[in-house]
Design a protein around this motif. Sequence first.
Motif, short mmCIF file in Angstrom:
data_model
loop_
_atom_site.label_atom_id
_atom_site.label_comp_id
_atom_site.label_asym_id
_atom_site.label_seq_id
_atom_site.Cartn_x
_atom_site.Cartn_y
_atom_site.Cartn_z
N HIS A 78 62.89 -43.69 63.00
CA HIS A 78 62.97 -45.15 63.10
C HIS A 78 64.26 -45.66 62.43
CE1 HIS A 78 61.63 -49.33 63.18
NE2 HIS A 78 62.11 -49.41 61.95
N ASN B 189 58.82 -39.63 61.23
CA ASN B 189 58.78 -40.87 62.03
C ASN B 189 59.62 -41.96 61.39
OD1 ASN B 189 57.16 -39.66 63.80
ND2 ASN B 189 55.29 -40.79 63.32
N GLU C 198 54.83 -38.03 59.24
CA GLU C 198 55.06 -39.46 58.97
C GLU C 198 56.47 -39.74 58.45
OE1 GLU C 198 52.28 -41.60 56.47
OE2 GLU C 198 50.78 -41.36 58.06
N TYR D 268 58.00 -38.55 69.72
CA TYR D 268 58.08 -39.68 68.81
C TYR D 268 59.38 -40.45 69.00
CZ TYR D 268 54.21 -37.38 66.49
OH TYR D 268 53.01 -36.80 66.23
N LEU E 274 59.48 -33.36 67.73
CA LEU E 274 59.69 -34.79 67.43
C LEU E 274 60.07 -35.63 68.65
CD1 LEU E 274 61.65 -34.62 64.04
CD2 LEU E 274 59.21 -34.98 64.42
N ASN F 267 59.10 -42.47 72.06
CA ASN F 267 58.09 -43.49 71.84
C ASN F 267 58.59 -44.63 70.96
OD1 ASN F 267 55.61 -44.19 72.58
ND2 ASN F 267 54.55 -43.19 70.86
N GLU F 268 59.53 -44.30 70.08
CA GLU F 268 60.03 -45.24 69.08
C GLU F 268 60.90 -46.31 69.72
OE1 GLU F 268 60.25 -46.96 65.66
OE2 GLU F 268 59.23 -45.04 65.64
#
Length: 247
Positions: free
Chosen positions: A9, A5, A2, A242, A239, A245-246
């Motif tokens: 971001h 992530n 988390e 992610y 990663l 995907n971000e």
Amino acid sequence: MEKHNKDIHDSIERYKIRHGYTSFTPRAALIDMDGTLLDSMKWHTKAWHRMMTELGVECTREEFYLYEGMTGAATIDTLIRRAFGRPATPEEKTELYARKTGYFNEYPRVEIVKGAERMVRCLMENDITCVLVTGSGQPSNLARLDDDFPGGFPHDLRITSHSVTFGKPHPEPYLKAMALAKAAPWECIVIENAPLGVESGAKAGAFTIAVTTGPIPDKELWKAGADLVLPSMETLADLLPYILNEC
Ligand code: CA
């Protein structure tokens, strides 16, 4: 995961603000070779140090990590200027690079960086175009990529020392890679391991991920302009879904 992530971001948001982009939609990954795909830097630095010492140039093996990413010709010119106060001749550049390459080829076969195959496979599965961007012109390493990363680096999607005038840390190699991929800077991820390469990718305007695969400290990679610094290629492979995907 988390925390990662959130870091991803935040780093993408910082990247967009820094460049004034309204979006980041990766379509291409522009990937360095030595130290990023191949665990070759220990032998490159040994070969450089051996060749230059024979020539009477005072140098340390460690300093060659700092020149990582530059073309061989540029490295030779830098050291000849420092030692002898004159530029290297074109003949010297050719002859000395061939000698350094000969020494490199005497050393054991280099391993693939752990996690690199998984990283490239993930990009391919997500329809991300991979372009190789290396300051090297060393045929032995370029040739083996077809076996190490099947289908990952088509020959028409490679920027090598033969493709560029300036080389890293100038943005030229990554700008030329973007043109090959037919992608805008905000559609490109750069994957690098060395400060000069990171500087080149960041100046070209790509989202630049630095992976520490050798002795270069994190802070040098941030200072060079990295948008994200990760502790290993395996971490990047974990990663990457992610990151894609971000966006
Ligand atoms: Ca490198």
